[in-house]
Design an enzyme around this catalytic site. Structure first.
Site, PDB file in Angstrom:
ATOM      1  N   HIS A 142      21.703  34.673   2.224  1.00 49.87           N
ATOM      2  CA  HIS A 142      22.760  34.969   3.210  1.00 49.87           C
ATOM      3  C   HIS A 142      23.181  36.438   3.192  1.00 49.87           C
ATOM      4  O   HIS A 142      23.927  36.879   4.072  1.00 49.87           O
ATOM      5  CB  HIS A 142      24.010  34.118   2.954  1.00 49.87           C
ATOM      6  CG  HIS A 142      23.797  32.649   3.162  1.00 49.87           C
ATOM      7  ND1 HIS A 142      23.254  32.124   4.311  1.00 49.87           N
ATOM      8  CD2 HIS A 142      24.075  31.582   2.353  1.00 49.87           C
ATOM      9  CE1 HIS A 142      23.195  30.793   4.205  1.00 49.87           C
ATOM     10  NE2 HIS A 142      23.678  30.449   3.032  1.00 49.87           N
ATOM     11  N   ASP A 267      19.578  22.132  -1.586  1.00 51.20           N
ATOM     12  CA  ASP A 267      20.757  21.547  -0.942  1.00 51.20           C
ATOM     13  C   ASP A 267      20.411  20.794   0.349  1.00 51.20           C
ATOM     14  O   ASP A 267      21.299  20.289   1.030  1.00 51.20           O
ATOM     15  CB  ASP A 267      21.852  22.598  -0.702  1.00 51.20           C
ATOM     16  CG  ASP A 267      21.325  23.897  -0.150  1.00 51.20           C
ATOM     17  OD1 ASP A 267      20.143  23.948   0.252  1.00 51.20           O
ATOM     18  OD2 ASP A 267      22.089  24.883  -0.121  1.00 51.20           O
TER      19      ASP A 267
HETATM   20 ZN    ZN Z   1      22.289  26.635   0.881  1.00 54.12          ZN
END
Ligand code: ZN
Length: 368
Positions: A142, A267
């Site tokens: 990110h 995830d």
């Molecule tokens: Zn993630």
């Protein structure tokens, strides 16, 4: 004997402290402080622990990480951001941008995280290892040029890619991100670059919100060089494999990379507290098998996976072990204790998921 699979690991990765929080939210106001921020070391430690207990760790080549130099970091990040990050790290607290907590020594640990990816990339290119998994922390997918985001401080994958280009003269590199969250960092960094193909499968608009749509396909010279597959919540085993088969593999065939990166988040699994997808260890196993085969076919097996998210302490280890078994070609006696969920009807490909995959598959023809 064929070269081994590498594993990057360093205890110091686990010493990056993300502070007092409730889930991913900093404590304060009406948010009661919990013991940990959700991005804490346990799931990563337990992946490594299961590798050890299964015996697989003994069969891997341990890659010793080294800190990425400031020069290497500055190939991607702005000097202003690096200075801010260093200052917060010295203070022992801060937010590197948006939900990217900084603790004591987070800067040198982030350097070691990015440098671990560089070391693994070097070892692969030099033929010391066949492929590798960099079990690094803090994560990177990110992070943007001038700020940290979503628990990520430095863009580990991009820093390794720029090293390969600067030092090894490598040109065309592909990145596939299977973390449940959108790989906005790498997408943004290479949005105008026709020589880095970026692909991300993720839960639609989870994080960052409204990021990772089908219409974000690259700009200028980079047009066609980015593919997003924003899956609806509840996507499971068959759906993820269909994405790999119908989108990722054809795109790699067309692009002909010299090396493949996977931004690996566990995830997307059924038990993750931050995602609503249903992948199983077997899903990660079969995705790894397909990507390894593609890398063997297209680029001498050069495949580097870099660790991103994955917050189920009890389940992420089985996903990690399945990936490492496939990368190394060594099956251990460990099964998936939670694997019975794979027989649920909800693991099958559903019509509303097919719609998204069809649209993403249509983008492959534009890949440069
Ligand atoms: Zn993630």
């Amino acid at each position: 004997m064929a070269a081994k699979t590498g594993l990057v690991w360093h205890e110091r990765y686990m010493w990056h402290i993300t502070g007092i929080a409730a889930g991913a939210m900093p404590a304060g106001g009406f948010i009661e402080p919990g013991l940990f921020h959700i991005e804490e070391p346990t799931s990563k430690r337990r992946i490594r622990n299961l590798l050890e207990v299964s015996g697989l760790l003994d069969e891997l080549a341990l890659v010793r990480p080294r800190p990425a130099t400031e020069e290497e970091v500055l190939r991607i990040h702005t000097p202003g951001y690096v200075e801010r990050l260093k200052a917060m790290s010295r203070q022992g607290h801060g937010d590197a941008g948006e939900r990217a907590p900084v603790g004591p020594d987070s800067w040198p640990i982030a350097q070691l995280s990015a440098g671990g990816c560089i070391a693994a990339a070097d070892a692969i290119v030099n033929g010391e290892i066949r492929n590798a998994y960099a079990l690094v922390r803090p994560p990177g997918h990110h992070a943007e040029r001038d700020r940290g985001r979503g628990f990520c401080l430095l863009a580990n994958t991009a820093i390794a890619i720029e090293h390969l280009r600067a030092v090894h003269g490598m040109k065309r590199i592909a990145v596939f991100d299977w973390d449940v969250h959108h790989g906005n960092g790498v997408q943004g960094l290479y949005f105008h670059d026709p020589d880095v193909l970026t692909m991300s499968v993720h839960e639609e608009s989870n994080y960052p919100v409204n990021s990772g749509t089908l219409t974000e396909t690259g700009e200028g010279a980079g047009r066609g060089g980015n593919i997003n597959v924003p899956l609806p919540p509840g996507s499971g085993h068959d759906t993820y494999l269909a994405v790999v088969e119908r989108v990722v593999l054809p795109a790699l065939e067309k692009f002909r990379p010299e090396m493949v990166f996977v931004a690996s988040g566990f995830d997307s699994c059924l038990y993750d507290p931050l995602g609503r997808q249903m992948a199983m260890a077997e899903t990660y196993r079969l995705m790894t098998r397909a990507l390894k085969d593609a890398a063997e076919r297209l680029c001498g097996g050069r495949l580097l996976m870099t660790h991103e998210g994955g917050y189920s302490d009890f389940y992420a280890p089985y996903c990690g072990l399945a990936v490492m078994e496939e990368l190394s070609g060594i099956k251990t006696e460990v099964g998936d204790p939670f694997g019975f969920h794979i027989h649920k009807p909800t693991q099958r490909l559903q019509p509303h998921q097919v719609v998204v995959i069809d649209m993403a598959a249509a983008l492959v023809r534009n890949v440069p």
